[in-house]
Write a protein that holds these residues in place. Sequence first.
Motif, PDB file in Angstrom:
ATOM      1  N   ALA A  46       0.820  -1.212   0.000  1.00  0.00           N
ATOM      2  CA  ALA A  46       0.000   0.000   0.000  1.00  0.00           C
ATOM      3  C   ALA A  46       0.855   1.264   0.000  1.00  0.00           C
ATOM      4  O   ALA A  46       0.365   2.348  -0.264  1.00  0.00           O
ATOM      5  CB  ALA A  46      -0.931   0.003   1.207  1.00  0.00           C
ATOM      6  N   ASN A  62      -6.415  -2.329  -1.742  1.00  0.00           N
ATOM      7  CA  ASN A  62      -7.035  -3.069  -0.652  1.00  0.00           C
ATOM      8  C   ASN A  62      -7.221  -4.522  -1.056  1.00  0.00           C
ATOM      9  O   ASN A  62      -6.905  -4.915  -2.167  1.00  0.00           O
ATOM     10  CB  ASN A  62      -8.362  -2.443  -0.209  1.00  0.00           C
ATOM     11  CG  ASN A  62      -9.409  -2.473  -1.302  1.00  0.00           C
ATOM     12  OD1 ASN A  62      -9.372  -3.302  -2.208  1.00  0.00           O
ATOM     13  ND2 ASN A  62     -10.369  -1.561  -1.229  1.00  0.00           N
ATOM     14  N   ARG A  63      -7.765  -5.273  -0.123  1.00  0.00           N
ATOM     15  CA  ARG A  63      -8.109  -6.670  -0.393  1.00  0.00           C
ATOM     16  C   ARG A  63      -9.362  -6.997   0.399  1.00  0.00           C
ATOM     17  O   ARG A  63      -9.679  -6.354   1.391  1.00  0.00           O
ATOM     18  CB  ARG A  63      -6.983  -7.622  -0.019  1.00  0.00           C
ATOM     19  CG  ARG A  63      -6.719  -7.700   1.466  1.00  0.00           C
ATOM     20  CD  ARG A  63      -5.782  -8.850   1.804  1.00  0.00           C
ATOM     21  NE  ARG A  63      -5.350  -8.789   3.185  1.00  0.00           N
ATOM     22  CZ  ARG A  63      -6.037  -9.242   4.216  1.00  0.00           C
ATOM     23  NH1 ARG A  63      -7.221  -9.812   4.027  1.00  0.00           N
ATOM     24  NH2 ARG A  63      -5.575  -9.154   5.448  1.00  0.00           N
ATOM     25  N   SER A  64     -10.060  -8.008  -0.074  1.00  0.00           N
ATOM     26  CA  SER A  64     -11.222  -8.478   0.671  1.00  0.00           C
ATOM     27  C   SER A  64     -10.736  -9.287   1.870  1.00  0.00           C
ATOM     28  O   SER A  64      -9.554  -9.601   1.989  1.00  0.00           O
ATOM     29  CB  SER A  64     -12.086  -9.364  -0.226  1.00  0.00           C
ATOM     30  OG  SER A  64     -11.387 -10.568  -0.533  1.00  0.00           O
TER      31      SER A  64
END
Length: 157
Positions: A46, A62-64
């Motif tokens: 990031a 981002n990520r889940s």
Amino acid sequence: MQIVSSSLYDILRSDDRDLTPLDVYEFYPPSVMDLIPANAERRFAATTLLWYGWEYQQQAINRSDISRYMTEKFNSVTITLSNGDRTVGAWLDGVQLEGYRVLICAIIRSLSDESLVLFVGRCEKPGDVSNASITITAKQDLGTIENELPFGKFDLK
């Protein structure tokens, strides 16, 4: 199970954690079996990062949550990468991402060579591709879904 050093273990056990985890994403070609940063084709985070001697590009948005199942379903995660400067798009234009491995780690900035492995899986074809971002879904890399957990099975008689 991941073996961790005593210094990382102490940080994880502490109520006053010196733990500011930062997720890093490492992408490996299908032929690579040794998943270490030196073998990664691309490394993203990031923020621009130099960790353990390896540079990570600032592209991860981002990520889940990492879905974890104890059934025949595969564990999976969706990663969103920035494409604002077209770096990721240019890379994906030259490779077939499907089948690549992705390793997601949470690094601990106070420890220069320690991380927690959060997920290892195989990438599917990139999903939502725009000028702003690219979405990649990865599923856990299993040899078979015919696994029985726990390995010992017990019945009442």
